[in-house]
Design an enzyme around this catalytic site. Structure first.
Site, PDB file in Angstrom:
ATOM      1  N   ASP A 129      18.088 -37.523  85.098  1.00  0.00           N
ATOM      2  CA  ASP A 129      17.556 -36.181  84.893  1.00  0.00           C
ATOM      3  C   ASP A 129      16.298 -36.170  84.039  1.00  0.00           C
ATOM      4  OD1 ASP A 129      17.428 -33.574  83.136  1.00  0.00           O
ATOM      5  OD2 ASP A 129      18.567 -33.023  84.922  1.00  0.00           O
ATOM      6  N   GLY A 158      23.878 -31.350  91.846  1.00  0.00           N
ATOM      7  CA  GLY A 158      25.308 -31.230  92.130  1.00  0.00           C
ATOM      8  C   GLY A 158      25.631 -30.004  92.964  1.00  0.00           C
ATOM      9  N   TRP A 208      18.347 -30.731  86.336  1.00  0.00           N
ATOM     10  CA  TRP A 208      18.203 -31.326  87.664  1.00  0.00           C
ATOM     11  C   TRP A 208      19.518 -31.937  88.127  1.00  0.00           C
ATOM     12  CZ3 TRP A 208      14.443 -28.789  89.119  1.00  0.00           C
ATOM     13  CH2 TRP A 208      13.275 -28.633  88.369  1.00  0.00           C
ATOM     14  N   ASP A 209      20.299 -32.489  87.200  1.00  0.00           N
ATOM     15  CA  ASP A 209      21.618 -33.008  87.565  1.00  0.00           C
ATOM     16  C   ASP A 209      22.502 -31.904  88.123  1.00  0.00           C
ATOM     17  OD1 ASP A 209      21.426 -35.725  87.045  1.00  0.00           O
ATOM     18  OD2 ASP A 209      21.972 -35.512  84.944  1.00  0.00           O
ATOM     19  N   PHE A 210      22.546 -30.774  87.434  1.00  0.00           N
ATOM     20  CA  PHE A 210      23.440 -29.703  87.868  1.00  0.00           C
ATOM     21  C   PHE A 210      22.933 -29.019  89.138  1.00  0.00           C
ATOM     22  CE2 PHE A 210      25.018 -29.972  83.443  1.00  0.00           C
ATOM     23  CZ  PHE A 210      26.359 -30.131  83.737  1.00  0.00           C
TER      24      PHE A 210
END
Length: 411
Positions: free
Chosen positions: A130, A168, A163-165
């Site tokens: 991220d 996801g 960005w990770d979430f």
């Protein structure tokens, strides 16, 4: 918490944030999600912060409502079991490299309807996380006080791995699209989602890429102001900081009334030769003068009084809280139906747990489910999915290929 996906089974072999978030969202909608880890735990199993018992609170919350199988993924036999679990189940989520033992070719052998979704770093195979894709996106160099010198100002990272979430959430959507396609056609899919593409693509979707190319330069830093509209943080007479935003005529008119600045706004309009009611453009272009005007008015009131006035006039605002204050705020948590009673967490620590973010109108939502202990469901899943007998599983446990629950190994 809902059973909308009760007919879907997913094998998840993942770590950190983006990939486990896909499985979490599916599990909260009723899918049977089995997370498979190395028997000592995945790369994120001991992710900070740990309780005194050595349990990761991050891992615990990203793996709610899932089952856990622990295998020796460094051994050929453990990897074969993992591949067979994915193949038998038919749906796989992972962030292992495509060239690993868990390639799409391996899991789809003899199964044309296999759906696999793989979280990657960059589209060209480079690793990423991220904070590194965020550095490439340009956003950290937009953040910070507006008075900083652009030539020497440092980047400002965001603490939320956004960005990770986002990856996801997009991954859960893409997985459902592939499953829907399979249900209509019987055809499988191999999906790859580069984290970097989510970041740079979101920047493009937001119009920021087009803006940079059109203007031929970077956007200036704005501090806590909202780009292209009226909004910023202000400070009340008693020192409380709060955020306001006015993107609609109703919101703008409400702020003027709540702050009691009708005459000051009229005088500023006459001085500048503009009408702030005409929309975002004049309000944004003359934001510094407006900010000074509203800050002066804010300093004439204590926050509670000003908050009551803003609520009365339909303003959009919120007081700044520390995260500890937010976690203890009854309106945000205790009185919010998003949160349910604490399940039997592996950490032994009791705290509110989230239900599904989406509310299915007319249907009761169940209570949050706990995260599993590592290996808690190894025996159950291997017996049900692969048809292994208890004797065979016992031999695999004795050989160190399969691990059972680690419930009693940490205290």
């Amino acid at each position: 918490m809902y059973n909308l996906l009760s007919d879907l089974s997913v094998i998840e072999v993942s770590s950190f944030v983006a990939s486990p978030t896909i499985g979490l969202y599916c599990a909260q909608m009723g899918a049977d999600v089995v997370r498979v880890d190395h028997k000592a735990g995945g790369l994120d199993y001991d992710r900070y912060m740990l309780t005194r018992e050595g349990r990761s609170l991050s891992w615990e919350n990203l793996n709610r409502a899932k089952k856990s199988v622990a295998l020796d993924l460094r051994s050929a036999e453990g990897r074969e079991l993992c591949v067979e679990l994915a193949r038998k189940t038919g749906t796989l989520v992972t962030n292992l490299p495509e060239k690993s033992f868990l390639s799409h070719d391996a899991v789809s052998e003899g199964r044309d309807d296999m759906v696999s979704l793989r979280i990657m770093g960059w589209h060209d195979g480079r690793q990423a996380m991220d904070f590194t894709v965020n550095a490439a996106s340009g956003y950290p160099l937009m953040c910070g006080p507006e008075e900083w010198d652009p030539a020497t100002a440092p980047p400002v990272n965001q603490v939320l791995p956004a960005w990770d979430f986002i990856t996801g959430a997009y991954g859960a959507f893409a997985l459902m699209a592939a499953v829907h396609h399979r249900s209509r056609t019987g055809e499988g899919s191999e999906l790859r989602i580069p984290l970097g593409d989510v970041a740079i693509g979101t920047m493009a979707n937001a119009g920021a890429m087009a803006e940079m190319l059109y203007r031929g330069s970077d956007r200036e830093r704005l501090g806590n102001a909202i780009w292209g509209a009226f909004g910023r943080d202000f400070r009340s007479r008693d020192g409380k900081r709060f955020m306001v935003a006015a993107l609609t005529p109703k919101q703008w008119d409400g702020l003027i009334a709540a702050f009691g600045v009708e005459q000051e706004i009229a005088a500023l309009e006459a001085e500048l030769g503009v009408r702030f009611a005409d929309g975002d453009t004049p309000r944004f272009q003359h934001r510094k003068a407006l900010f000074a005007l509203f800050q002066n008015a804010s300093e004439q009131h204590d926050y509670d009084d000003l908050a009551a006035r803003m609520a009365q006039h339909g303003c959009t605002f919120e007081r700044y809280r520390t995260m500890h204050e937010a976690a203890n705020d009854p309106v945000l948590v205790a009185e919010n139906p998003l949160f349910g009673p604490s399940p039997a967490n592996p950490s032994g620590f009791e705290y509110p747990a989230t239900r599904s973010f989406a509310k299915r109108h007319g249907h009761e939502v169940g209570d949050p489910a706990p995260a599993p202990y590592l290996g808690q469901h190894s025996e159950e899943v291997l017996a049900e999915r692969l048809g292994l007998s208890s004797g065979t599983i016992g031999k695999l446990v004795d050989a160190g290929t399969v691990a059972l629950s680690d419930k009693d190994t940490r205290s």
